[in-house]
Design a protein around this motif. Structure first.
Motif, PDB file in Angstrom:
ATOM      1  N   VAL A 202       0.848  -1.197   0.000  1.00 33.52           N
ATOM      2  CA  VAL A 202       0.000   0.000   0.000  1.00 33.52           C
ATOM      3  C   VAL A 202       0.878   1.238   0.000  1.00 33.52           C
ATOM      4  N   PHE A 203       0.285   2.358  -0.395  1.00 40.66           N
ATOM      5  CA  PHE A 203       0.979   3.627  -0.323  1.00 40.66           C
ATOM      6  C   PHE A 203       0.711   4.284   1.023  1.00 40.66           C
ATOM      7  N   GLU A 204       1.653   5.083   1.425  1.00 44.42           N
ATOM      8  CA  GLU A 204       1.532   5.818   2.684  1.00 44.42           C
ATOM      9  C   GLU A 204       0.255   6.635   2.687  1.00 44.42           C
ATOM     10  N   GLU A 205      -0.395   6.670   3.835  1.00 39.91           N
ATOM     11  CA  GLU A 205      -1.634   7.400   4.096  1.00 39.91           C
ATOM     12  C   GLU A 205      -2.866   6.710   3.516  1.00 39.91           C
ATOM     13  N   ALA A 206      -2.709   5.596   2.853  1.00 37.55           N
ATOM     14  CA  ALA A 206      -3.864   4.840   2.363  1.00 37.55           C
ATOM     15  C   ALA A 206      -4.424   3.981   3.483  1.00 37.55           C
ATOM     16  N   PRO A 207      -5.699   3.611   3.399  1.00 36.89           N
ATOM     17  CA  PRO A 207      -6.265   2.676   4.378  1.00 36.89           C
ATOM     18  C   PRO A 207      -5.841   1.245   4.052  1.00 36.89           C
ATOM     19  N   VAL A 208      -5.862   0.392   5.062  1.00 38.09           N
ATOM     20  CA  VAL A 208      -5.489  -1.004   4.838  1.00 38.09           C
ATOM     21  C   VAL A 208      -6.358  -1.930   5.687  1.00 38.09           C
ATOM     22  N   GLU A 209      -6.622  -3.105   5.162  1.00 38.64           N
ATOM     23  CA  GLU A 209      -7.312  -4.149   5.913  1.00 38.64           C
ATOM     24  C   GLU A 209      -6.556  -5.451   5.711  1.00 38.64           C
ATOM     25  N   LEU A 210      -6.162  -6.070   6.799  1.00 38.73           N
ATOM     26  CA  LEU A 210      -5.526  -7.383   6.753  1.00 38.73           C
ATOM     27  C   LEU A 210      -6.551  -8.389   7.262  1.00 38.73           C
TER      28      LEU A 210
ATOM     29  N   ILE B  19       4.876   4.690   6.799  1.00 39.46           N
ATOM     30  CA  ILE B  19       6.020   3.864   6.381  1.00 39.46           C
ATOM     31  C   ILE B  19       6.426   2.930   7.522  1.00 39.46           C
ATOM     32  N   SER B  20       6.366   3.438   8.742  1.00 38.13           N
ATOM     33  CA  SER B  20       6.815   2.671   9.901  1.00 38.13           C
ATOM     34  C   SER B  20       5.908   1.477  10.221  1.00 38.13           C
ATOM     35  N   ASP B  21       4.768   1.375   9.574  1.00 39.57           N
ATOM     36  CA  ASP B  21       3.889   0.220   9.771  1.00 39.57           C
ATOM     37  C   ASP B  21       4.333  -0.992   8.958  1.00 39.57           C
ATOM     38  N   THR B  22       5.326  -0.817   8.128  1.00 35.54           N
ATOM     39  CA  THR B  22       5.855  -1.936   7.355  1.00 35.54           C
ATOM     40  C   THR B  22       6.355  -3.022   8.301  1.00 35.54           C
ATOM     41  N   ALA B  23       5.771  -4.200   8.182  1.00 35.81           N
ATOM     42  CA  ALA B  23       6.072  -5.294   9.110  1.00 35.81           C
ATOM     43  C   ALA B  23       5.296  -6.523   8.669  1.00 35.81           C
ATOM     44  N   GLU B  24       5.513  -7.618   9.381  1.00 32.05           N
ATOM     45  CA  GLU B  24       4.708  -8.813   9.164  1.00 32.05           C
ATOM     46  C   GLU B  24       3.700  -8.922  10.301  1.00 32.05           C
ATOM     47  N   TYR B  25       2.473  -9.181   9.959  1.00 30.31           N
ATOM     48  CA  TYR B  25       1.376  -9.212  10.926  1.00 30.31           C
ATOM     49  C   TYR B  25       0.818 -10.625  11.006  1.00 30.31           C
ATOM     50  N   PHE B  26       0.650 -11.086  12.231  1.00 27.00           N
ATOM     51  CA  PHE B  26       0.167 -12.446  12.473  1.00 27.00           C
ATOM     52  C   PHE B  26      -1.135 -12.411  13.264  1.00 27.00           C
TER      53      PHE B  26
ATOM     54  N   LYS C   8      -0.456 -17.786   8.772  1.00 26.31           N
ATOM     55  CA  LYS C   8       0.842 -17.788   8.112  1.00 26.31           C
ATOM     56  C   LYS C   8       1.486 -16.416   8.033  1.00 26.31           C
ATOM     57  N   GLY C   9       0.759 -15.379   8.408  1.00 23.83           N
ATOM     58  CA  GLY C   9       1.319 -14.046   8.410  1.00 23.83           C
ATOM     59  C   GLY C   9       1.012 -13.276   7.138  1.00 23.83           C
ATOM     60  N   THR C  10       0.918 -11.962   7.280  1.00 21.06           N
ATOM     61  CA  THR C  10       0.721 -11.054   6.138  1.00 21.06           C
ATOM     62  C   THR C  10       1.786  -9.988   6.210  1.00 21.06           C
ATOM     63  N   THR C  11       2.539  -9.854   5.131  1.00 24.73           N
ATOM     64  CA  THR C  11       3.561  -8.819   5.076  1.00 24.73           C
ATOM     65  C   THR C  11       2.945  -7.544   4.521  1.00 24.73           C
ATOM     66  N   LEU C  12       2.938  -6.514   5.353  1.00 25.42           N
ATOM     67  CA  LEU C  12       2.434  -5.210   4.935  1.00 25.42           C
ATOM     68  C   LEU C  12       3.625  -4.356   4.519  1.00 25.42           C
ATOM     69  N   SER C  13       3.621  -3.907   3.291  1.00 24.32           N
ATOM     70  CA  SER C  13       4.707  -3.057   2.780  1.00 24.32           C
ATOM     71  C   SER C  13       4.116  -1.693   2.435  1.00 24.32           C
ATOM     72  N   VAL C  14       4.576  -0.673   3.151  1.00 26.52           N
ATOM     73  CA  VAL C  14       4.081   0.673   2.938  1.00 26.52           C
ATOM     74  C   VAL C  14       5.166   1.488   2.233  1.00 26.52           C
ATOM     75  N   SER C  15       4.804   2.081   1.104  1.00 21.96           N
ATOM     76  CA  SER C  15       5.773   2.866   0.345  1.00 21.96           C
ATOM     77  C   SER C  15       5.244   4.297   0.163  1.00 21.96           C
ATOM     78  N   SER C  16       6.172   5.179  -0.133  1.00 26.54           N
ATOM     79  CA  SER C  16       5.799   6.601  -0.302  1.00 26.54           C
ATOM     80  C   SER C  16       5.461   6.905  -1.753  1.00 26.54           C
TER      81      SER C  16
END
Lengths: 112, 114
Positions: free
Chosen positions: B13-21, B83-90, B106-114
């Motif tokens: 996702v891009f920075e400042e966008a909403p996200v749902e895992l 950006i700092s939310d980039t991580a793996e979420y379980f 199994k985990g979801t990798t959230l990658s936040v880019s600018s």
């Protein structure tokens, strides 16, 4: 307050060798858990101590794995002899209450 | 037996966008529900948990998750990611008895880019 610590952070050993992983839980936590994550798979439960007693060891893969918790403090997990499929990240967690487990940074084990 | 399914392995996702895992679980008994986060080169940290009561739970850094019993889901949301939310979420569950183990997805990798 110190968190859960694990030693070593990385270990590379050859197939057939022995490795011992150590976990120091948060002081006062009676519950101690070991988990493992094999690459590409989910984190899986290995076993659970309450103080020095094994409460549940249903996740231990086979008898090459031996876990101990002497005196109800730190715990060790020994793999002897190590096989290639034992590679992965081994996590330790501790808790005072079952709904709040605190995890250590993990030990990355590579068996070559 | 209990199981957890995280439907997305990677979420860019891009920075400042909403996200749902997304997280769905299977269990024949009542469970506790958890989201853990693992930042690069760090251990797992508890992000939030549902034990009982209000079905909407929140974390201190803006994430929230809603327990939906009928859909057996516990999706994690954030209205605006950093950006700092980039991580793996379980996502994880445990049977709500004393001392039982966590069962993880199994985990979801959230990658936040600018």
């Amino acid at each position: 307050e110190a968190g859960v610590t694990q030693f070593p952070s990385h270990s590379v050993i050859e197939k057939g060798q022995t490795v011992t992983l150590r976990c120091d839980p948060i002081s006062g936590h009676d519950n101690l858990y070991w988990y493992r994550r094999v690459m590409g798979k989910e984190i899986k439960f290995l076993l659970h101590f309450v103080k020095e007693s094994k409460q549940d060891e249903s996740g231990m893969p086979n008898n090459r794995f031996l876990a101990e918790r002497t005196g109800g403090t730190y715990s060790t997990l020994k793999v002897q002899p190590a096989e290639l499929e034992d590679s992965g990240v081994y996590f330790c967690a501790s808790s005072q209450y079952p709904w709040e487990q605190y995890f250590g940074p993990g030990t990355r084990l590579t068996v070559t | 037996a209990q199981s957890v399914t995280q439907l997305d392995s990677q979420v860019p996702v891009f920075e400042e966008a909403p996200v749902e895992l997304r997280c769905n679980y299977s269990s024949s008994v009542s469970v506790y529900l958890f989201w853990y986060v693992q930042y690069p080169n760090q251990g797992l940290q508890l992000l939030l948990k549902y034990l009982s009561g209000s079905t909407l739970v929140e974390s201190i850094n803006g994430f929230e998750a809603e327990f939906n019993k009928s859909q057996t889901s516990f999706h994690l949301r954030k209205p605006s990611v950093h950006i700092s939310d980039t991580a793996e979420y379980f996502c994880a569950v445990s049977v709500n008895q004393a001392g039982t183990a966590l069962i993880f997805g199994k985990g979801t990798t959230l990658s936040v880019s600018s």
